[in-house]
Design a protein around this motif. Structure first.
Motif, PDB file in Angstrom:
ATOM      1  N   ALA A   1      20.663  76.336 -23.738  1.00 45.48           N
ATOM      2  CA  ALA A   1      22.033  76.244 -24.258  1.00 45.48           C
ATOM      3  C   ALA A   1      22.895  77.287 -23.563  1.00 45.48           C
ATOM      4  O   ALA A   1      22.390  78.305 -23.096  1.00 45.48           O
ATOM      5  CB  ALA A   1      22.054  76.458 -25.766  1.00 45.48           C
ATOM      6  N   PRO A   2      24.190  77.047 -23.472  1.00 45.65           N
ATOM      7  CA  PRO A   2      25.071  78.023 -22.808  1.00 45.65           C
ATOM      8  C   PRO A   2      25.152  79.321 -23.592  1.00 45.65           C
ATOM      9  O   PRO A   2      25.078  79.343 -24.825  1.00 45.65           O
ATOM     10  CB  PRO A   2      26.427  77.300 -22.777  1.00 45.65           C
ATOM     11  CG  PRO A   2      26.359  76.307 -23.884  1.00 45.65           C
ATOM     12  CD  PRO A   2      24.938  75.859 -23.959  1.00 45.65           C
ATOM     13  N   HIS A   3      25.270  80.414 -22.862  1.00 42.86           N
ATOM     14  CA  HIS A   3      25.446  81.720 -23.481  1.00 42.86           C
ATOM     15  C   HIS A   3      26.879  81.871 -23.972  1.00 42.86           C
ATOM     16  O   HIS A   3      27.812  81.325 -23.379  1.00 42.86           O
ATOM     17  CB  HIS A   3      25.114  82.829 -22.479  1.00 42.86           C
ATOM     18  CG  HIS A   3      24.929  84.174 -23.090  1.00 42.86           C
ATOM     19  ND1 HIS A   3      25.985  85.005 -23.400  1.00 42.86           N
ATOM     20  CD2 HIS A   3      23.805  84.845 -23.459  1.00 42.86           C
ATOM     21  CE1 HIS A   3      25.528  86.133 -23.923  1.00 42.86           C
ATOM     22  NE2 HIS A   3      24.209  86.066 -23.971  1.00 42.86           N
ATOM     23  N   ARG A   4      27.050  82.607 -25.039  1.00 48.36           N
ATOM     24  CA  ARG A   4      28.396  82.764 -25.608  1.00 48.36           C
ATOM     25  C   ARG A   4      29.338  83.504 -24.682  1.00 48.36           C
ATOM     26  O   ARG A   4      30.549  83.279 -24.706  1.00 48.36           O
ATOM     27  CB  ARG A   4      28.308  83.499 -26.948  1.00 48.36           C
ATOM     28  CG  ARG A   4      27.639  82.694 -28.059  1.00 48.36           C
ATOM     29  CD  ARG A   4      27.678  83.448 -29.376  1.00 48.36           C
ATOM     30  NE  ARG A   4      27.105  82.657 -30.462  1.00 48.36           N
ATOM     31  CZ  ARG A   4      27.041  83.088 -31.720  1.00 48.36           C
ATOM     32  NH1 ARG A   4      27.507  84.296 -32.036  1.00 48.36           N
ATOM     33  NH2 ARG A   4      26.509  82.317 -32.655  1.00 48.36           N
ATOM     34  N   PHE A   5      28.817  84.408 -23.885  1.00 49.11           N
ATOM     35  CA  PHE A   5      29.694  85.207 -23.025  1.00 49.11           C
ATOM     36  C   PHE A   5      29.414  84.984 -21.544  1.00 49.11           C
ATOM     37  O   PHE A   5      30.337  84.804 -20.750  1.00 49.11           O
ATOM     38  CB  PHE A   5      29.541  86.694 -23.340  1.00 49.11           C
ATOM     39  CG  PHE A   5      30.410  87.571 -22.472  1.00 49.11           C
ATOM     40  CD1 PHE A   5      31.751  87.743 -22.759  1.00 49.11           C
ATOM     41  CD2 PHE A   5      29.879  88.222 -21.359  1.00 49.11           C
ATOM     42  CE1 PHE A   5      32.566  88.543 -21.956  1.00 49.11           C
ATOM     43  CE2 PHE A   5      30.680  89.021 -20.554  1.00 49.11           C
ATOM     44  CZ  PHE A   5      32.030  89.180 -20.866  1.00 49.11           C
ATOM     45  N   TRP A   6      28.127  84.958 -21.168  1.00 48.49           N
ATOM     46  CA  TRP A   6      27.783  84.936 -19.748  1.00 48.49           C
ATOM     47  C   TRP A   6      27.852  83.527 -19.179  1.00 48.49           C
ATOM     48  O   TRP A   6      26.843  82.856 -19.012  1.00 48.49           O
ATOM     49  CB  TRP A   6      26.411  85.558 -19.507  1.00 48.49           C
ATOM     50  CG  TRP A   6      26.414  87.039 -19.684  1.00 48.49           C
ATOM     51  CD1 TRP A   6      25.789  87.749 -20.659  1.00 48.49           C
ATOM     52  CD2 TRP A   6      27.095  87.981 -18.869  1.00 48.49           C
ATOM     53  NE1 TRP A   6      26.034  89.085 -20.502  1.00 48.49           N
ATOM     54  CE2 TRP A   6      26.835  89.260 -19.413  1.00 48.49           C
ATOM     55  CE3 TRP A   6      27.908  87.886 -17.733  1.00 48.49           C
ATOM     56  CZ2 TRP A   6      27.359  90.416 -18.852  1.00 48.49           C
ATOM     57  CZ3 TRP A   6      28.426  89.042 -17.185  1.00 48.49           C
ATOM     58  CH2 TRP A   6      28.151  90.293 -17.737  1.00 48.49           C
ATOM     59  N   SER A   7      29.060  83.108 -18.886  1.00 47.32           N
ATOM     60  CA  SER A   7      29.279  81.839 -18.189  1.00 47.32           C
ATOM     61  C   SER A   7      28.947  82.030 -16.710  1.00 47.32           C
ATOM     62  O   SER A   7      28.873  83.170 -16.220  1.00 47.32           O
ATOM     63  CB  SER A   7      30.732  81.397 -18.341  1.00 47.32           C
ATOM     64  OG  SER A   7      31.587  82.294 -17.647  1.00 47.32           O
ATOM     65  N   PRO A   8      28.732  80.941 -15.962  1.00 44.54           N
ATOM     66  CA  PRO A   8      28.462  81.091 -14.529  1.00 44.54           C
ATOM     67  C   PRO A   8      29.534  81.901 -13.795  1.00 44.54           C
ATOM     68  O   PRO A   8      29.204  82.720 -12.930  1.00 44.54           O
ATOM     69  CB  PRO A   8      28.415  79.642 -14.036  1.00 44.54           C
ATOM     70  CG  PRO A   8      27.962  78.858 -15.205  1.00 44.54           C
ATOM     71  CD  PRO A   8      28.598  79.533 -16.395  1.00 44.54           C
ATOM     72  N   VAL A   9      30.792  81.673 -14.128  1.00 44.71           N
ATOM     73  CA  VAL A   9      31.862  82.386 -13.423  1.00 44.71           C
ATOM     74  C   VAL A   9      31.762  83.880 -13.665  1.00 44.71           C
ATOM     75  O   VAL A   9      31.890  84.689 -12.727  1.00 44.71           O
ATOM     76  CB  VAL A   9      33.245  81.854 -13.859  1.00 44.71           C
ATOM     77  CG1 VAL A   9      34.355  82.692 -13.242  1.00 44.71           C
ATOM     78  CG2 VAL A   9      33.408  80.394 -13.460  1.00 44.71           C
TER      79      VAL A   9
END
Length: 477
Positions: free
Chosen positions: A39-47
């Motif tokens: 699942a996606p992390h709340r803060f650490w997006s790829p960008v």
């Protein structure tokens, strides 16, 4: 492009551990490829991760330049020993920037004392503006040490370059929505750390990255403005027009052949890009030309009269055959070769089964220019870096190419420091070998990208094709 990702965006995103065998192998040390239930992390997006990686990479580059900064770039031997040379300090006091002179002034007193900046206007403007900032923040204790001031000038530019590198990464991450991680090929490139502070090339690099982003967002006028500003900073962004021409010709052929309607007119798109690029270039050059026409022309006359120089195939030939080559001959052969190369890229682009991406076409054209150029300064690798990262986002191929660039980076400083000179005199054969290795690895990447263009059955701006099998996703609990 936002910092956080929605669930749908995360599901559709291509993750490098599932797409690249090298990344997948490296990921085994931290738990393996991303699983199906991740699942996606709340803060650490790829960008955000990419921006952090860019900052760390740039910081490593600053550390690598520390020995020269400690000696104020005054020790020539140390500059070459530690491979930390930069053009910025000598140009700061050697072109009148330290004294606040406008780079294009025609004041005879200034011109008698200082040479004219031999760069396009975009670099000259930036160099002059950062010199003003340096003078404003330099300590005023009654005594002036220009060498220390030049170090401060380099630090001021380094801050600006760091921001430019972050901005370039942000743009590259957004070019292909499903593949933000492709920008990692730029963000953590060893050559970014090694060469970012040598000269002002990151200015043009960032404008190219921005142009790739705006083109992917169907903004032809803004794309043209960025190309025009980039060309006013370095010549090579102009070559993106060749890639855009190929894309528009393909779109036009599709419309004429099938009667389909497009969201935008390809003729209008190319005209908008070319026209806005010309206007932006003219406006950017106007202040320099108006204030000093003769000084403005120095860049053009300097390059046309230049002979075989560092890193070029021409210097290799000159050393091998022990015969000087006239600049006029080099100019004619170079432009003939480059013209034929561009025709080849055009034919490849038109023959491809699907419309190539601008990064692919741009990489092929710029690579051809660098292969035959009269000089290849170590930082010229930055010209190809954002294009290569998106044109062939496969770490095996990028690392092969980067290895050749790193070997050349080391060899050029050893060559300039006379460490490669044979005991019996004569030219340094190892330097020629390093130059040929760099050319060979660049040609390798050119061949791979050209093969991708001719083979990939993909829609424009979709994920790049890979000739290798994709790494299957692994479920991790």
């Amino acid at each position: 492009m936002t910092g956080r990702s929605t669930g749908d965006e995360f599901e559709s995103r291509v993750h490098p551990t599932q797409d690249d065998s090298v990344v997948a192998a490296v990921s085994e040390s931290v738990g393996g490829p991303m699983g199906r239930h991740a699942a996606p992390h709340r803060f650490w997006s790829p960008v955000r991760v990419l921006l952090l990686l860019t900052a760390l990479c740039f910081a490593v580059g600053l550390v690598q330049k520390a020995p020269c900064a400690n000696s104020l770039w005054q020790d020539g031997a140390e500059n070459y020993n530690n491979m930390c040379y930069s053009d910025l300090p000598p140009l700061y006091y050697g072109r009148g920037l330290a004294d606040g002179h406008w780079p294009y002034t025609d004041d005879p007193v200034v011109r008698a004392q200082f040479d004219v900046m031999e760069y396009p206007v975009g670099i000259s403007y930036w160099a002059w503006a950062t010199a003003k900032v340096t003078r404003a923040i330099a300590p005023d204790d009654g005594t002036r040490d220009v060498a220390k001031e030049a170090r401060l000038y380099t630090a001021v530019n380094a801050v600006g370059f760091a921001l430019l590198a972050l901005l370039a990464t942000w743009f590259l991450a957004g070019v292909t929505r499903r593949r933000p991680w492709d920008a990692a090929g730029f963000a953590i490139a060893p050559t970014l750390a090694l060469t970012a502070l040598i000269n002002w090339d990151l200015l043009a690099v960032t404008l190219v990255a921005a142009a790739l982003w705006t083109w992917s967002r169907d903004r032809p006028v803004l794309t043209g403005v960025l190309i025009g500003l980039g060309t006013a900073t370095k010549l090579y962004p102009l070559f993106l027009l060749g890639g855009i021409l190929v894309i528009c010709l393909r779109r036009l052929r599709r419309v004429d052949g099938n009667g389909d309607t497009e969201e935008s007119d390809p003729v209008f798109d190319f005209g908008a890009v070319a026209g806005s690029a010309a206007v932006a270039w003219l406006l950017a050059n106007a202040p320099a030309y108006i204030s000093g026409p003769a000084e403005w022309k120095v860049f053009w006359t300097f390059n046309s009269g230049r002979g075989a120089d560092l890193g070029s195939i021409w210097l290799v030939l000159q050393q091998v055959f022990d015969h000087p080559m006239q600049p006029e001959l080099i100019n004619k052969v170079s432009w003939l070769f480059f013209g034929a190369w561009c025709v080849g890229v055009l034919l490849i682009g038109l023959k491809a089964p699907a419309t190539p991406r601008l990064a692919q076409l741009g990489f092929l054209v710029v690579a051809g220019f660098l292969l035959i150029n009269k000089v290849y300064s170590p930082q010229y690798v930055l010209w190809l870096l954002p294009l290569a990262a998106l044109a062939r986002p496969r770490w095996r191929d990028l690392l092969i190419w980067q290895t050749g660039e790193i070997v050349y980076f080391a060899a050029v400083w050893l060559y300039l420091g006379d460490y490669l000179a044979p005991a019996g005199g004569g030219d340094a054969g190892f330097y020629s070998i390093a130059t040929l290795l760099r050319i060979a690895t660049e040609l390798y990447l050119v061949a791979i990208v050209a093969r991708d263009v001719l083979r990939q059955p993909l829609a424009e701006n979709d994920a790049p094709a890979s000739v290798s099998k994709p790494v299957p996703p692994v479920s991790r609990s």
